[in-house]
Design an enzyme around this catalytic site. Structure first.
Site, mmCIF file in Angstrom:
data_model
loop_
_atom_site.group_PDB
_atom_site.id
_atom_site.type_symbol
_atom_site.label_atom_id
_atom_site.label_comp_id
_atom_site.label_asym_id
_atom_site.label_seq_id
_atom_site.Cartn_x
_atom_site.Cartn_y
_atom_site.Cartn_z
ATOM 1 N N LYS A 153 0.723 -1.304 0.015
ATOM 2 C CA LYS A 153 0.070 -0.007 -0.105
ATOM 3 C C LYS A 153 1.025 1.419 -0.029
ATOM 4 C CE LYS A 153 -4.396 -1.603 1.643
ATOM 5 N NZ LYS A 153 -5.524 -1.481 2.808
ATOM 6 N N LYS B 299 -7.794 -9.674 -7.105
ATOM 7 C CA LYS B 299 -8.854 -9.720 -6.332
ATOM 8 C C LYS B 299 -9.879 -8.780 -6.430
ATOM 9 C CE LYS B 299 -8.807 -8.259 -1.867
ATOM 10 N NZ LYS B 299 -9.013 -8.231 -0.437
ATOM 11 N N LYS C 179 -13.066 -3.363 -2.994
ATOM 12 C CA LYS C 179 -14.041 -2.317 -2.856
ATOM 13 C C LYS C 179 -13.316 -0.943 -3.495
ATOM 14 C CE LYS C 179 -15.108 -3.063 1.960
ATOM 15 N NZ LYS C 179 -13.976 -3.210 2.536
HETATM 16 N N1 AQP Z 1 -12.334 -10.541 -3.748
HETATM 17 C C1 AQP Z 1 -12.546 -11.318 -2.152
HETATM 18 N N2 AQP Z 1 -12.850 -12.520 -2.325
HETATM 19 C C2 AQP Z 1 -12.896 -13.038 -1.081
HETATM 20 N N3 AQP Z 1 -13.027 -12.521 0.214
HETATM 21 C C3 AQP Z 1 -12.866 -11.122 0.259
HETATM 22 N N4 AQP Z 1 -12.840 -10.281 1.161
HETATM 23 C C4 AQP Z 1 -12.534 -8.851 0.326
HETATM 24 N N5 AQP Z 1 -12.494 -9.280 -0.858
HETATM 25 C C5 AQP Z 1 -12.625 -10.428 -1.046
HETATM 26 C C6 AQP Z 1 -12.881 -10.272 2.574
HETATM 27 O O1 AQP Z 1 -13.822 -9.288 3.049
HETATM 28 C C7 AQP Z 1 -13.370 -8.898 4.241
HETATM 29 C C8 AQP Z 1 -13.335 -7.246 4.243
HETATM 30 O O2 AQP Z 1 -12.048 -7.007 4.702
HETATM 31 P P1 AQP Z 1 -11.521 -5.351 4.520
HETATM 32 O O3 AQP Z 1 -12.937 -4.488 4.400
HETATM 33 O O4 AQP Z 1 -10.981 -5.182 5.889
HETATM 34 O O5 AQP Z 1 -10.793 -5.161 3.332
HETATM 35 P P2 AQP Z 1 -10.277 -6.316 2.074
HETATM 36 O O6 AQP Z 1 -9.976 -7.309 2.676
HETATM 37 O O7 AQP Z 1 -9.001 -5.342 1.724
HETATM 38 O O8 AQP Z 1 -11.506 -6.160 1.143
HETATM 39 P P3 AQP Z 1 -11.781 -4.992 -0.109
HETATM 40 O O9 AQP Z 1 -12.911 -5.327 -0.441
HETATM 41 O O10 AQP Z 1 -10.500 -5.129 -0.799
HETATM 42 O O11 AQP Z 1 -11.497 -3.592 0.686
HETATM 43 P P4 AQP Z 1 -10.639 -2.364 0.509
HETATM 44 O O12 AQP Z 1 -10.768 -2.012 -0.975
HETATM 45 O O13 AQP Z 1 -11.105 -1.464 1.256
HETATM 46 O O14 AQP Z 1 -9.122 -2.829 1.068
HETATM 47 C C9 AQP Z 1 -12.112 -9.680 4.538
HETATM 48 O O15 AQP Z 1 -12.549 -10.870 5.476
HETATM 49 C C10 AQP Z 1 -11.773 -10.066 3.281
HETATM 50 O O16 AQP Z 1 -11.074 -11.403 3.437
#
Ligand code: AQP
Length: 332
Positions: A112, A195, A198
């Protein structure tokens, strides 16, 4: 019952299907077996630039989607991280026993900070894993369900718990990570090597829980596939089709081979239509329920306040022990 802790960042107006399959569906099923704590980790979200009014709204929306997906605030403790002050307070204490080099080895920070550049990388992003350790350790957590990208942070949490216990006496339970299976990982529909996220730059390949159903349907029909026209799982050779199969299987509870058989010789158009129907049927009630909850923010806030009380009762007890152990003079 063993205790479980997990959370998500309120980093968008809507959660995406990866959050739903990779986290919410599993959380929902684990509610019976565990004494579960599910947090909307708004303090973590501050490590990225945010508009204050939008962050507040995203926090409510994320909580509403937890409930709409089946997390029951009367059974599980569903709360907003910043409503429980102990998180920030324990994070400070833990930061004093975390090595600078140790924190610098976290690969998510390295990724990041490289992406943001030195000037946009905050100290908060660096200490993010320490706050996450505080989240988990405050609740004397047994298990932490996470994606494999978070495994290193749970390892750090374990190290910090063991270090603190060795230095100051038995205080924290050392938690175990529950790593989700590779088949629970969802990829971007337009770029199936990345992956689904969000915070993806383009939303074209992201299926949002709160999108209109016709938008979701179009995104599925336009998902990237390949030229051989065979509905078969091959993560390396056919990442697009494999990802669609993973989604199909996760939402229907079916095995991938049985879906391959159903679509044998029928081509991608039919397969995508089938998947579209599955996703739309799954999302529609969740979306409707989330929007209904968001129609009455005062009631939602009330539920979150009740749950924050429940969380604080547990967290404050741990924090109080920690303050004693490290030698802080307590206010008379
Ligand atoms: N693509 C994915 N497939 C399976 N699981 C996923 N998770 C996120 N993306 C996928 C799971 O959702 C939870 C969210 O955790 P987070 O909000 O702390 O952030 P993250 O893992 O980084 O998810 P995002 O959607 O990619 O958010 P941003 O973009 O904000 O960083 C976790 O349990 C994760 O495993």
């Amino acid at each position: 019952k063993a205790r479980l802790y997990s959370g998500m960042q309120p980093s968008a107006d809507s959660l995406q299907i990866g959050n739903y399959i990779g986290a919410l569906l599993q959380w929902r099923d684990m509610q019976d077996t565990y004494d579960a704590f599910f947090s909307v980790v708004d303090l973590h979200a501050l490590t990225q630039p945010n508009d204050p009014a939008e962050l507040r709204e995203k926090t409510r929306r994320t909580a509403a989607q937890y409930i709409a997906a089946g997390i029951e605030p009367s059974r599980s403790t569903l709360y907003v991280q910043s409503h429980v002050r102990a998180h920030a307070e324990l994070a400070w204490i833990l930061s004093t026993i975390t090595g600078f080099g140790e924190a610098g080895r976290m690969t998510q920070f390295k990724d990041k900070s490289q992406r943001y550049g030195a000037d946009a990388t905050s100290v908060g992003l660096f200490t993010y894993p320490v706050l996450m350790a505080a989240d988990i350790l405050l609740y004397q957590t047994h298990v932490v369900p996470v994606g494999d990208d978070q495994k290193q942070h749970v390892e750090l949490t374990r190290d910090l718990a063991e270090r603190f216990n060795a230095r100051y006496g038995e205080t924290f339970r050392v938690p175990e990570p529950v790593i989700q299976a590779e088949t629970a990982r969802i990829y971007d529909l337009q770029n199936p090597s990345a992956k689904m996220s969000k915070s993806a730059e383009s939303h074209a390949g992201v299926l949002w829980l709160l999108d209109d159903v016709d938008v979701t349907a179009k995104k599925i029909m336009r998902a990237v596939t390949d030229n051989d026209g065979v509905v078969a799982y091959d993560r390396e050779g056919k990442p697009g089709v494999s990802n669609l199969l993973t989604i199909y299987a996760a939402l229907t509870g079916r095995q991938i081979p049985s879906i391959e058989d159903e679509y044998a010789g029928r081509g991608y158009g039919d397969f995508k239509k089938g998947l579209r129907d599955v996703v739309v049927a799954e999302f529609e009630p969740v979306r409707a329920r989330a929007l209904e909850l968001l129609d009455d923010p005062a009631e939602l806030d009330r539920v979150l306040a009740v749950n924050a009380e429940k969380a604080a009762a547990v967290a404050d007890e741990t924090l109080s022990t920690v303050y004693d152990r490290v030698g802080l003079l307590r206010r008379a």
